[in-house]
Design a protein around this motif. Structure first.
Motif, PDB file in Angstrom:
ATOM      1  N   ASP A   1      -6.342   6.667   0.672  1.00 11.71           N
ATOM      2  CA  ASP A   1      -5.214   7.457   0.868  1.00 11.71           C
ATOM      3  C   ASP A   1      -4.561   6.987   2.286  1.00 11.71           C
ATOM      4  O   ASP A   1      -3.385   7.228   2.449  1.00 11.71           O
ATOM      5  CB  ASP A   1      -5.613   9.082   1.092  1.00 11.71           C
TER       6      ASP A   1
ATOM      7  N   THR B   1      -3.826  -3.350  -1.773  1.00 10.12           N
ATOM      8  CA  THR B   1      -3.112  -3.460  -3.091  1.00 10.12           C
ATOM      9  C   THR B   1      -2.518  -2.081  -2.961  1.00 10.12           C
ATOM     10  O   THR B   1      -2.460  -1.424  -1.522  1.00 10.12           O
ATOM     11  CB  THR B   1      -4.178  -3.020  -4.156  1.00 10.12           C
TER      12      THR B   1
ATOM     13  N   ASP C   1      -8.887  -4.414  -1.903  1.00  5.91           N
ATOM     14  CA  ASP C   1      -9.621  -5.316  -2.980  1.00  5.91           C
ATOM     15  C   ASP C   1     -10.500  -6.363  -1.926  1.00  5.91           C
ATOM     16  O   ASP C   1      -9.947  -7.305  -1.367  1.00  5.91           O
ATOM     17  CB  ASP C   1      -8.829  -6.234  -4.209  1.00  5.91           C
TER      18      ASP C   1
ATOM     19  N   PHE D   1       0.898  -1.258  -0.090  1.00  6.42           N
ATOM     20  CA  PHE D   1       0.155  -0.108  -0.130  1.00  6.42           C
ATOM     21  C   PHE D   1       0.870   1.109   0.212  1.00  6.42           C
ATOM     22  O   PHE D   1       1.903   1.343   0.869  1.00  6.42           O
ATOM     23  CB  PHE D   1      -0.793  -0.172   1.211  1.00  6.42           C
TER      24      PHE D   1
ATOM     25  N   ARG E   1      -9.469   9.858   1.486  1.00 12.41           N
ATOM     26  CA  ARG E   1     -10.096   8.570   1.394  1.00 12.41           C
ATOM     27  C   ARG E   1      -9.530   7.744   2.557  1.00 12.41           C
ATOM     28  O   ARG E   1      -8.642   7.323   2.331  1.00 12.41           O
ATOM     29  CB  ARG E   1     -10.231   8.137   0.272  1.00 12.41           C
TER      30      ARG E   1
ATOM     31  N   ASP F   1      -9.970   2.541  -3.526  1.00  8.91           N
ATOM     32  CA  ASP F   1      -8.746   3.320  -3.634  1.00  8.91           C
ATOM     33  C   ASP F   1      -8.833   4.108  -2.327  1.00  8.91           C
ATOM     34  O   ASP F   1      -9.660   5.082  -1.987  1.00  8.91           O
ATOM     35  CB  ASP F   1      -8.621   4.147  -4.571  1.00  8.91           C
TER      36      ASP F   1
ATOM     37  N   ALA G   1      -3.012   0.778  -4.085  1.00  9.06           N
ATOM     38  CA  ALA G   1      -3.899   1.828  -4.138  1.00  9.06           C
ATOM     39  C   ALA G   1      -4.880   1.826  -3.169  1.00  9.06           C
ATOM     40  O   ALA G   1      -5.506   2.623  -2.760  1.00  9.06           O
ATOM     41  CB  ALA G   1      -4.766   1.986  -5.740  1.00  9.06           C
ATOM     42  N   GLY G   2      -5.390   0.449  -2.711  1.00  5.46           N
ATOM     43  CA  GLY G   2      -6.135   0.448  -1.686  1.00  5.46           C
ATOM     44  C   GLY G   2      -6.510  -1.135  -1.335  1.00  5.46           C
ATOM     45  O   GLY G   2      -5.735  -1.706  -0.804  1.00  5.46           O
TER      46      GLY G   2
ATOM     47  N   SER H   1     -12.916  -3.063  -5.949  1.00  7.75           N
ATOM     48  CA  SER H   1     -11.798  -2.643  -5.358  1.00  7.75           C
ATOM     49  C   SER H   1     -11.902  -1.118  -4.924  1.00  7.75           C
ATOM     50  O   SER H   1     -12.580  -0.325  -5.633  1.00  7.75           O
ATOM     51  CB  SER H   1     -10.788  -2.505  -6.851  1.00  7.75           C
TER      52      SER H   1
END
Ligand SMILES: Cc1cc2nc3c(=O)[nH]c(=O)nc-3n(C[C@H](O)[C@H](O)[C@H](O)COP(=O)(O)OP(=O)(O)OC[C@H]3O[C@@H](n4cnc5c(N)ncnc54)[C@H](O)[C@@H]3O)c2cc1C
Length: 866
Positions: free
Chosen positions: A377, A363, A368, A162, A183, A375, A365-366, A373
């Motif tokens: 921060d 992942t 799953d 991540f 997020r 995303d 981005a975020g 999926s």
């Protein structure tokens, strides 16, 4: 055992590991006792839980006035709580304030983790190895390492990938964390998740909550310290703190005595609402006396909370996912929240139910899931702790013969009182497994443990000992008591961290002591009062082993006895017969009613000397049913057809039989053999009228408790010898079978367990002349021949004066070829099995008894097959 050589000069007297609430109070007490100490703390500063858990929204969930040290009587001059439930920064300020005020800090070595400790049997010292010191010796090692200080490892793949920020609520950074416009994912909905989610949602652009198991949460009444509580505390602080120490959970709230079914539906909801409005966790768990023992009672309250969730959360699908099910309320730690459920009504907050769509991986981005999926921060893991044993197991502790604590506890921790463990001399645990710990206001439990440990160390030196260790028997006894205490509650009915279920591979046993701070404190005090019962002590003064088990009764049977003792009533045998009857009828009527049956019908039937009252309990289902003729207890002097009501209901429901509780003539007005003559007449009449009563002719069992079991046994002998009727079986609960003998149980269990030997003698004198005490119609054990009697189920209780009479009768029946099932109820008293829904530990014994009874009255084909 001979005296051991002592280590002339260990580096220090005691090593304390941890500087949270427990470590700080230990420093205060040990220094006051004049001991040399070293204290090691892995963190850079003090505070423990309140140092590490700085996540947004972190606050205490018992009132601050209760969650504070009681040892400093002058606190009011220099400390005021600003809120009813203090936030983490305020609690940390408080702990620093106490440390500075009492000059505790200078004893602590920070940034120093204890890695290993090993017992040196030759020198009777602990060697301790830290990150920085290879070997420091001390006479005593005290683990104040915390129940909730070892974060659980994150068991989700891909966290390293991540690219955003990762936070752990239990290791929150010291710099401010700004979620504005971010997020954010929150994984986990235990206490930390529930507290942090509403606060994170205030700033974040998007919050997605990943929930594995929904939690029951109570809305906290956040606000200033309640004036009435402060007033109560100020009026008499010593009394207030004592009330906390002698309460169920460490806050001064009296145990509820009201059963859920004891109030109307309207009053029940009213009480639920009151407790909900109050917003206090421990009071909520005390809403009714049977909340944590009776599944139906628990479910009713659980449904009340679910209704609150459904009426708060707008989206029905989210509400449904947030409603906990499949485990009792309270069996997983309930939370106290500030606007948790309403947070899900915010447009930028959503819930992912991981039971429907599990996380596949984290992942770059975020996150799953199997479905979607996301995303982010930032990801916040509020995934809990390796509770109670995690911090202890993280240190390589070796006791006698280099046995590792981890190995000794491979199947789950084993302790005596949650304070010590055999094979590990002079090793103390503060709020260790087997003590109330996380089921209580922990500050109260910490103080109680620290006081016990320091008093113990002082007593050792006073008495010329240096080493103390529990015996294997005492420890095994405590573990049995712990298991018994858990078994009568609903706590084990959830895969919670209380049983270690949140940590893969951790043995699943119930870890904290659930019977309450009050009962626990009494046990610890009793151990000391009985000269350290269950401990071996040794030193220059030689060696003393005071082996024994401190709690042998079933916990709820013990509670009933304690409550009776607190009433300080005169013994029954000191009363007139009329008063004894009135008191007995009153006290039996005060017992829980027992389960619902199809119908309860009163009638009379012809006895040997006139009409006899009976009460019939009819099963709900269609008949005809087998019949159980029951004779009540009461020593032939007291009791009537109604006084064994809850027991009869229980038998009726469990066996699907009609239970007819028949009265009989009582002494002293009608002495022997009036009662047994009535018993035989009643059984004959019922057998003759079975069909008219809704029963199935030929399927009749006699049953009785205590003196009633004596009548049942005699009736079987008389029916065999004097022309019937046919009796399919006899069920004898704690039977009195021999008036003439003095057996060991008459002496061992003479007093302290409800029925006393003195009361048995009082009954006997009223009932039967000395000349008749050898007559088998009064003492069925004296019968010359027991062969050919109906199959028997005999239940005897460990702490019953007449236990051995029952044991001998069961043995004699079996020896005479009568199929006999003898059930020995461990930890029970003469009366406890009859206290349906009050002494919950009696339920498995009654289940075993009625299973056997059912087999006696099974239709012939079913009986033949099993
Ligand atoms: C978020 C949260 C909220 C809580 N809320 C409440 C509440 O409302 N009411 C309540 O009664 N309880 C609550 N608790 C429980 C809380 O842990 C106790 O109330 C109390 O603070 C425990 O104090 P302690 O000193 O026993 O342990 P801790 O405060 O956990 O301190 C143990 C210390 O030992 C140190 N340590 C551990 N192992 C080692 C080692 N090998 N070497 C050196 N140092 C070590 C740790 O770093 C830690 O600082 C909460 C717990 C958490 C996590």
């Amino acid at each position: 055992m001979t005296a051991k050589p002592s280590c002339a000069a260990p580096d220090t007297d005691a090593i304390v590991v941890g500087a949270g609430f427990a470590g700080l109070y230990l420093i205060h007490r040990l220094k006051s006792a004049g001991l040399r100490i070293r204290v090691f703390e892995a963190a850079p500063d003090l505070g423990g839980t309140w140092y590490w858990n700085r996540y947004p929204g972190a606050r205490v969930d018992v009132p601050s006035l209760d969650y504070m040290f009681s040892f400093d009587p002058d606190w009011r001059g220099d400390w005021q709580w600003s809120e009813k439930y203090a936030t983490q920064p305020e609690i940390l300020r408080y702990l620093n304030h106490v440390a500075d005020k009492h000059d505790l800090r200078r004893h602590i070595t920070f940034d120093t983790r204890v890695e290993r400790a090993w017992w040196d049997d030759d020198l009777s010292v602990w060697h301790v190895c830290t990150q920085h010191d290879p070997d420091i010796t001390a006479r005593f090692l005290v683990m104040a390492t915390g129940c909730l200080s070892m974060p659980k490892e994150i068991d989700i793949d891909g966290v390293d990938l991540f690219t955003g920020d990762v936070f752990l609520t239990s290791r929150w950074p010291h710099e401010p964390v700004d979620f504005t416009g971010k997020r954010v994912a929150v994984v986990g909905t235990g206490s930390s998740g529930v507290q942090s989610i509403p606060v994170i949602a205030r700033d974040a652009r998007q919050v997605v909550v990943f929930q594995r198991t929904p939690t029951f949460s109570i809305a906290a009444s956040i606000g200033p310290v309640p004036a009435d509580k402060l007033e109560k505390l100020s009026a008499d602080e010593a009394a207030y703190r004592l009330a906390a120490r002698t309460s169920q959970a460490g806050v001064p709230v009296e145990r509820s005595q009201t059963m859920t079914a004891g109030v109307s539906a309207v009053d029940r909801i009213k009480r639920y609402e009151e407790i909900w409005q109050k917003g206090e966790l421990i009071e909520t768990l005390n809403v009714f006396a049977d909340l944590m023992t009776n599944p139906d009672a628990n479910e009713q309250f659980a449904e009340f909370i679910r209704d609150k969730i459904r009426s708060t959360v707008d989206d029905p699908q989210t509400a449904a996912a947030l409603c906990p099910s499949g485990f009792p309320f309270g069996a997983k730690r309930p939370c106290l929240d500030s606007g948790y459920y309403a947070t899900y009504n915010l447009p930028h907050v959503s819930l992912v139910d991981l039971r429907a769509t599990p996380i596949r991986q984290v992942t770059a981005a975020g996150i799953d899931t199997t479905d979607e999926s996301f995303d982010f921060d930032a990801i916040v893991f509020a995934t809990g702790f390796d509770a109670l044993t995690g911090a202890l197991a993280a240190v390589d502790i070796r006791g006698r013969d280099s046995v590792a604590l981890k190995d000794k506890w491979a199947d789950g921790p084993s302790t005596y009182l949650g304070l010590m463990t055999s094979g590990f001399p002079n090793l103390f645990m503060i709020t260790g497994p087997g003590s109330p710990s996380v089921l209580s206001n922990m500050v109260v439990s910490i103080e109680q443990h620290v006081d016990w440990v320091v008093d113990c160390i002082n007593a050792l030196s006073r008495d010329g000992f240096e080493v103390i260790e529990p015996t294997a028997q005492a420890e095994a006894g405590w573990m049995t008591h712990l298991a018994d205490s858990a078994a009568v509650t609903l706590f084990p009915n959830a895969n919670s961290w209380y049983v270690g279920a949140n940590v893969p591979g951790k043995p699943q046993v119930f870890l904290p002591y659930p019977a309450g701070v009050d009962f626990y404190g009494a046990a610890c005090a009793e151990v000391v009062a009985r000269d350290y019962l269950g401990f071996i002590r040794s030193g220059p003064a030689g060696s003393r082993c005071n082996d024994g088990v401190v709690r042998r009764l079933q916990p709820d049977a013990q509670m009933v006895l304690d409550q009776m003792a607190a009433l300080n009533l005169p013994p029954l045998e000191s009363m007139s017969v009329a008063d004894a009857r009135a008191f007995y009828a009153f006290s039996r009527a005060a017992l829980p009613l027992g389960p619902e049956v199809g119908a309860v019908e009163d009638g009379v039937l012809p006895g040997a000397g006139g009409d006899l009252a009976y009460r019939l309990y009819r099963p709900a289902g269609p008949g005809p049913h087998p019949i159980v003729v029951h004779f009540h207890g009461g020593g032939f002097v007291i009791g009537d057809a109604t006084t064994d009501g809850s027991l009869c209901r229980d038998i009726c429901v469990r066996t699907d039989a009609i239970v007819i509780s028949v009265d009989y003539r009582h002494a002293p007005e009608h002495r022997f053999p009036a009662a047994v003559d009535d018993g035989l007449a009643a059984v004959r009449w019922i057998a003759d009228n079975a069909a008219a009563l809704g029963g199935e002719p030929g399927r009749l069992v006699v049953c009785g408790w205590s003196s009633g079991a004596n009548i049942a046994a005699v009736v079987c002998q008389l029916a065999r010898d004097t022309g019937g009727p046919d009796i399919a079986g006899q069920v004898l609960l704690t039977p009195a079978t021999d008036w003439g003998a003095t057996l060991p149980s008459h002496i061992e269990n003479a007093a302290g367990y409800g029925l006393t030997t003195a009361l048995v003698r009082w009954f006997c004198d009223y009932y039967v002349d000395p000349a008749d005490r050898g007559d088998p119609r009064s003492s069925p054990l004296r019968a010359a021949d027991l062969s050919g009697l109906p199959p028997a189920v005999v239940v005897t209780c460990q702490f019953d004066p007449v236990r051995d009479e029952g044991d001998e009768y069961a043995a004699a029946l079996a020896a005479a070829g009568v199929p006999t099932r003898h059930i020995r109820a461990r930890g029970h008293t003469h009366d406890s099995l009859t206290m349906v829904d009050l002494v919950v530990s009696g339920a498995p014994v009654r289940a075993e008894t009625t299973d056997a009874l059912r087999r006696l009255i099974a239709p012939p084909a079913a009986a033949a097959t099993g």
